[in-house]
Design an enzyme around this catalytic site. Structure first.
Site, PDB file in Angstrom:
ATOM      1  N   ASP A  45      19.631   1.862  15.333  1.00 10.99           N
ATOM      2  CA  ASP A  45      18.614   2.230  16.325  1.00 10.99           C
ATOM      3  C   ASP A  45      18.239   3.707  16.191  1.00 10.99           C
ATOM      4  OD1 ASP A  45      16.867   1.812  18.398  1.00 10.99           O
ATOM      5  OD2 ASP A  45      18.372   2.056  19.973  1.00 10.99           O
ATOM      6  N   HIS A  62      11.357   4.434   9.701  1.00  7.08           N
ATOM      7  CA  HIS A  62      11.927   3.236   9.086  1.00  7.08           C
ATOM      8  C   HIS A  62      12.225   3.480   7.609  1.00  7.08           C
ATOM      9  CE1 HIS A  62      11.282   1.035  12.723  1.00  7.08           C
ATOM     10  NE2 HIS A  62       9.963   1.147  12.663  1.00  7.08           N
ATOM     11  N   LEU A 156      31.572  -6.110  -1.612  1.00 11.60           N
ATOM     12  CA  LEU A 156      31.129  -6.108  -0.225  1.00 11.60           C
ATOM     13  C   LEU A 156      30.079  -7.180   0.033  1.00 11.60           C
ATOM     14  CD1 LEU A 156      30.907  -4.509   2.585  1.00 11.60           C
ATOM     15  CD2 LEU A 156      28.979  -3.331   1.504  1.00 11.60           C
TER      16      LEU A 156
END
Length: 275
Positions: A45, A62, A156
């Site tokens: 956020d 962004h 991962l």
């Protein structure tokens, strides 16, 4: 801890398989003694506010956030975390201005194209969770291609939540089980927590140990509601584009400083750790 992290993931497929499909009581001793989280989820956020503070369009925030994603993936890989789940686009984000949504979709497509080779090179397995049917055919095709390219990787697991909501995840799993009951494939008594878990997104991964939210707000915003039932929550004022390896390490340090009790008393946890 050093804030410098090299992107050099290690193979953890055996550990991932071992923790999959296990209920909490079975893994409780392991969880109590766990020093680092196996699964970290992050609500990314603050992109828009970061851009606004610099007098830039929200989309620039962004784009800057993509760099923070790279740093988070690198840090998680270096720390030996098994799964990293990032909240990229919620089912509620469609309510944003059409122009911003369009730009986000285009950015998502571009990032998938640009980053997939690096993820594949470093043995990261990409997994998009959420209802992707609302995306354009072009974007859906790119998502499938990216997932297929990294499907055999052993490092991962990078879960990217896109058009995702925690309630949607639980509902779609319940609907699948309801269909099985209707078709006579199972009885209502077999509709258990374990059965529901097997139909959720990330069903073959361990539950979320640590959930981080950047940006200064104190809510989980309908994110991995089931999987984060026992997660430690860490809220940070840092805006997502400024989230770096040091911030990640600080969140991990907070996690390791807490006593996870899972309904037990502190004394019981101490006894379990001493075994």
């Amino acid at each position: 801890m050093s804030s410098t992290v090299e992107f050099d993931p290690q193979s953890r497929s055996t550990e991932q398989d071992a923790c999959a499909q296990t209920s909490l009581p079975e893994v409780l001793p392991e969880l109590v003694k766990q020093s680092l989280p196996k699964h970290v989820a992050i609500i990314m956020d603050g992109n828009g506010r970061w851009a606004q503070t610099q007098g830039k369009p929200r989309v620039m925030g962004h784009k800057a956030g993509v760099k923070a994603v790279r740093r988070a993936v690198s840090a998680a890989s270096q720390l030996g975390i098994q799964s990293l789940t990032l909240f990229a686009f919620s089912s509620e984000n469609w309510r944003r201005p059409d122009k911003e949504v369009s730009l986000l979709m285009e950015l998502f497509f571009t990032v998938l194209q640009r980053e997939i080779k690096l993820l594949d090179k470093n043995q990261v397995r990409l997994n998009i969770i959420g209802d992707i049917s609302r995306f354009s055919a072009r974007l859906q095709k790119q998502i499938r291609a990216a997932e297929e390219k990294t499907a055999g990787n052993s490092g991962l697991i990078l879960n990217v939540a896109a058009n995702y909501g925690g309630r949607w995840d639980i509902l779609q799993a319940a609907q699948k089980l309801a269909e099985k009951v209707e078709n006579g494939e199972m009885t209502s008594s077999q509709f258990t927590e374990e059965a529901l878990s097997e139909h959720l997104c990330m069903q073959n991964q361990s539950e979320v140990d640590l959930m981080i939210r950047t940006g200064g707000d104190y809510r989980i915003s309908n994110f991995v509601l089931w999987q984060a039932a026992y997660a430690e929550l860490v809220f940070m004022d840092t805006l997502w584009p400024d989230f770096d390896e040091q911030a990640f390490h600080e969140a991990i340090a907070t996690f390791t400083s807490r006593q996870r009790r899972f309904g037990l008393t502190g004394s019981q946890i101490d006894e379990m750790r001493a075994l």
